[in-house]
Design a protein around this motif. Structure first.
Motif, PDB file in Angstrom:
ATOM      1  N   LEU A 159      93.550  64.861  36.892  1.00 29.50           N
ATOM      2  CA  LEU A 159      94.683  63.627  36.356  1.00 29.50           C
ATOM      3  C   LEU A 159      94.945  62.797  37.399  1.00 29.50           C
ATOM      4  CD1 LEU A 159      96.532  62.208  34.547  1.00 29.50           C
ATOM      5  CD2 LEU A 159      98.401  63.892  35.368  1.00 29.50           C
ATOM      6  N   GLU A 160      95.127  63.371  38.501  1.00 31.47           N
ATOM      7  CA  GLU A 160      95.747  62.883  40.002  1.00 31.47           C
ATOM      8  C   GLU A 160      94.363  61.715  40.538  1.00 31.47           C
ATOM      9  OE1 GLU A 160      96.715  61.155  43.668  1.00 31.47           O
ATOM     10  OE2 GLU A 160      94.891  62.589  43.332  1.00 31.47           O
ATOM     11  N   MET A 161      93.314  62.357  40.678  1.00 37.09           N
ATOM     12  CA  MET A 161      92.114  61.742  41.056  1.00 37.09           C
ATOM     13  C   MET A 161      91.635  60.612  40.144  1.00 37.09           C
ATOM     14  SD  MET A 161      91.445  62.412  44.218  1.00 37.09           S
ATOM     15  CE  MET A 161      89.850  62.049  44.513  1.00 37.09           C
ATOM     16  N   THR A 162      91.823  60.882  38.683  1.00 33.50           N
ATOM     17  CA  THR A 162      91.267  59.773  38.130  1.00 33.50           C
ATOM     18  C   THR A 162      92.273  58.518  37.919  1.00 33.50           C
ATOM     19  OG1 THR A 162      90.507  61.399  36.185  1.00 33.50           O
ATOM     20  CG2 THR A 162      90.942  59.335  35.341  1.00 33.50           C
ATOM     21  N   VAL A 163      93.654  58.941  38.133  1.00 34.49           N
ATOM     22  CA  VAL A 163      94.613  57.631  38.258  1.00 34.49           C
ATOM     23  C   VAL A 163      94.604  57.041  39.476  1.00 34.49           C
ATOM     24  CG1 VAL A 163      97.085  57.390  38.688  1.00 34.49           C
ATOM     25  CG2 VAL A 163      96.435  58.840  36.685  1.00 34.49           C
ATOM     26  N   GLN A 165     103.367  65.763  32.433  1.00 33.52           N
ATOM     27  CA  GLN A 165     103.865  66.665  31.418  1.00 33.52           C
ATOM     28  C   GLN A 165     102.917  67.112  30.377  1.00 33.52           C
ATOM     29  OE1 GLN A 165     107.333  63.797  30.205  1.00 33.52           O
ATOM     30  NE2 GLN A 165     108.552  65.220  31.320  1.00 33.52           N
ATOM     31  N   VAL A 166     102.029  66.381  29.680  1.00 29.58           N
ATOM     32  CA  VAL A 166     101.131  66.871  28.834  1.00 29.58           C
ATOM     33  C   VAL A 166     100.336  67.817  29.136  1.00 29.58           C
ATOM     34  CG1 VAL A 166      99.127  66.081  27.544  1.00 29.58           C
ATOM     35  CG2 VAL A 166     101.216  64.507  27.734  1.00 29.58           C
ATOM     36  N   LEU A 167      99.804  67.697  30.436  1.00 29.71           N
ATOM     37  CA  LEU A 167      99.281  69.121  31.161  1.00 29.71           C
ATOM     38  C   LEU A 167      99.955  70.147  31.258  1.00 29.71           C
ATOM     39  CD1 LEU A 167      97.055  67.113  33.638  1.00 29.71           C
ATOM     40  CD2 LEU A 167      96.459  67.307  31.484  1.00 29.71           C
ATOM     41  N   LEU A 168     101.299  70.069  31.964  1.00 29.46           N
ATOM     42  CA  LEU A 168     102.016  71.182  32.092  1.00 29.46           C
ATOM     43  C   LEU A 168     102.349  71.808  30.911  1.00 29.46           C
ATOM     44  CD1 LEU A 168     104.323  69.497  34.894  1.00 29.46           C
ATOM     45  CD2 LEU A 168     102.547  71.273  35.326  1.00 29.46           C
ATOM     46  N   LYS A 169     102.630  71.148  29.829  1.00 32.63           N
ATOM     47  CA  LYS A 169     103.107  71.762  28.593  1.00 32.63           C
ATOM     48  C   LYS A 169     102.042  72.502  28.050  1.00 32.63           C
ATOM     49  CE  LYS A 169     106.667  68.444  27.229  1.00 32.63           C
ATOM     50  NZ  LYS A 169     107.140  67.424  26.433  1.00 32.63           N
ATOM     51  N   HIS A 170     100.855  72.128  28.211  1.00 32.77           N
ATOM     52  CA  HIS A 170      99.465  72.569  27.550  1.00 32.77           C
ATOM     53  C   HIS A 170      99.281  73.892  28.280  1.00 32.77           C
ATOM     54  CE1 HIS A 170      95.300  73.499  26.687  1.00 32.77           C
ATOM     55  NE2 HIS A 170      95.168  73.695  27.646  1.00 32.77           N
ATOM     56  N   ASP A 212      89.202  71.474  28.510  1.00 34.96           N
ATOM     57  CA  ASP A 212      88.149  71.613  29.502  1.00 34.96           C
ATOM     58  C   ASP A 212      88.533  72.794  30.540  1.00 34.96           C
ATOM     59  OD1 ASP A 212      86.505  70.268  27.600  1.00 34.96           O
ATOM     60  OD2 ASP A 212      86.381  68.441  29.050  1.00 34.96           O
ATOM     61  N   PHE A 213      89.932  72.479  30.891  1.00 37.33           N
ATOM     62  CA  PHE A 213      90.396  73.297  32.095  1.00 37.33           C
ATOM     63  C   PHE A 213      91.064  74.500  31.814  1.00 37.33           C
ATOM     64  CE2 PHE A 213      90.112  68.824  33.322  1.00 37.33           C
ATOM     65  CZ  PHE A 213      89.274  68.957  34.418  1.00 37.33           C
ATOM     66  N   THR A 214      90.801  75.813  32.425  1.00 37.64           N
ATOM     67  CA  THR A 214      91.550  77.038  32.362  1.00 37.64           C
ATOM     68  C   THR A 214      92.344  77.121  33.732  1.00 37.64           C
ATOM     69  OG1 THR A 214      89.763  78.125  33.781  1.00 37.64           O
ATOM     70  CG2 THR A 214      89.595  78.064  31.102  1.00 37.64           C
ATOM     71  N   ASN A 215      92.349  76.235  34.593  1.00 36.26           N
ATOM     72  CA  ASN A 215      93.249  76.515  35.719  1.00 36.26           C
ATOM     73  C   ASN A 215      93.996  74.892  35.837  1.00 36.26           C
ATOM     74  OD1 ASN A 215      94.083  76.031  38.427  1.00 36.26           O
ATOM     75  ND2 ASN A 215      92.216  77.149  39.240  1.00 36.26           N
ATOM     76  N   PRO A 216      95.295  75.162  35.887  1.00 35.95           N
ATOM     77  CA  PRO A 216      96.190  73.940  36.131  1.00 35.95           C
ATOM     78  C   PRO A 216      95.870  73.302  37.176  1.00 35.95           C
ATOM     79  CG  PRO A 216      97.724  76.009  36.389  1.00 35.95           C
ATOM     80  CD  PRO A 216      96.216  76.283  36.027  1.00 35.95           C
ATOM     81  N   VAL A 217      95.430  73.795  38.281  1.00 37.40           N
ATOM     82  CA  VAL A 217      95.124  72.897  39.496  1.00 37.40           C
ATOM     83  C   VAL A 217      93.992  72.051  39.387  1.00 37.40           C
ATOM     84  CG1 VAL A 217      94.196  73.101  41.788  1.00 37.40           C
ATOM     85  CG2 VAL A 217      96.004  74.868  41.077  1.00 37.40           C
ATOM     86  N   ASP A 218      92.950  72.806  38.429  1.00 36.65           N
ATOM     87  CA  ASP A 218      92.013  71.567  38.241  1.00 36.65           C
ATOM     88  C   ASP A 218      92.232  70.709  37.459  1.00 36.65           C
ATOM     89  OD1 ASP A 218      90.170  73.410  39.938  1.00 36.65           O
ATOM     90  OD2 ASP A 218      89.380  74.460  37.919  1.00 36.65           O
ATOM     91  N   ALA A 219      93.213  70.821  36.486  1.00 34.97           N
ATOM     92  CA  ALA A 219      93.372  70.052  35.436  1.00 34.97           C
ATOM     93  C   ALA A 219      94.464  68.624  36.320  1.00 34.97           C
ATOM     94  CB  ALA A 219      94.536  70.385  34.408  1.00 34.97           C
TER      95      ALA A 219
END
Length: 200
Positions: free
Chosen positions: A91-95, A136-141, A80-87
């Motif tokens: 992740l961080e806020m959900t955790v 890592q999953v997000l970064l690899k994406h 759903d994200f095109t920007n890695p900052v948003d993704a």
């Protein structure tokens, strides 16, 4: 039959974990014993050990469950994200949000010194490794989609993200009423600086 047995094991595991959390909240982590947990759960101390290995093992399960749920939720949304900052913020806020809801600030204030003193390294290493794997999953994406550098050391950057998030979490957990909005703004600034440095 094995399905029923497995469900009963999961229910007993959840019962023990819930009893342990209640004991940790009431008595503190240090003062709670395996015997206290067993009594509260209505099981024998060897049953607690059989399911979790130790009091620290119960704590690890309590820490990991919200993280696993958060990482699963976030990884489902990554496209759903095109920007890695948003993704990364997602992740961080959900955790963080799930951790703050699952474990009260008073208990975090007792756990954090144990974590920082390295008194239960296997517990906190396993807890951190789960978050690192999610990052890592997000970064690899984003590397695969050409947003971040293809030659990115994904593991190193994921560990940096986890370290920064841990430092911010310590500050957040020290508050009687965690200010999630201020935490989120700070982490967005951190992730923006980081992603500018590793962009393609």
């Amino acid at each position: 039959m094995s399905g029923l047995r497995e469900r009963q094991k999961q229910e007993r595991r959840a019962l023990i974990a819930g009893a342990a959390l209640a004991e940790f909240k009431s008595n503190g982590f240090a003062a709670t014993t395996v015997e206290n947990i067993a009594n509260a759960a209505g099981v024998s101390p060897p049953t607690v050990v059989n399911y979790f290995g130790s009091k620290q093992g119960v704590l690890l399960a309590l820490l990991q469950e919200p993280d696993h749920r958060s990482i699963e939720e976030s990884s489902l949304r990554v496209r759903d994200f095109t920007n890695p900052v948003d993704a990364l913020c997602d992740l961080e806020m959900t955790v963080t949000g799930n951790q703050v809801k699952s474990i009260p600030a008073s208990l975090w204030r007792e756990i954090i010194p144990i974590w920082l003193n390295g008194d239960a390294p296997e517990v906190f290493r396993a807890w951190n490794d789960a978050v690192v794997a999610g990052a890592q999953v997000l970064l690899k994406h984003f590397c695969a989609n050409g947003v971040l550098r293809k030659d990115l050391d994904v593991e190193l950057v994921a560990r940096m993200i986890n370290d920064w998030a841990n430092i911010a979490f310590v500050r957040l957990a020290a508050q009687d009423e965690p200010d999630m909005a201020a935490h989120g703004e700070y982490m967005r600034k951190v992730f923006t600086v980081l992603c500018e440095g590793i962009a393609r």
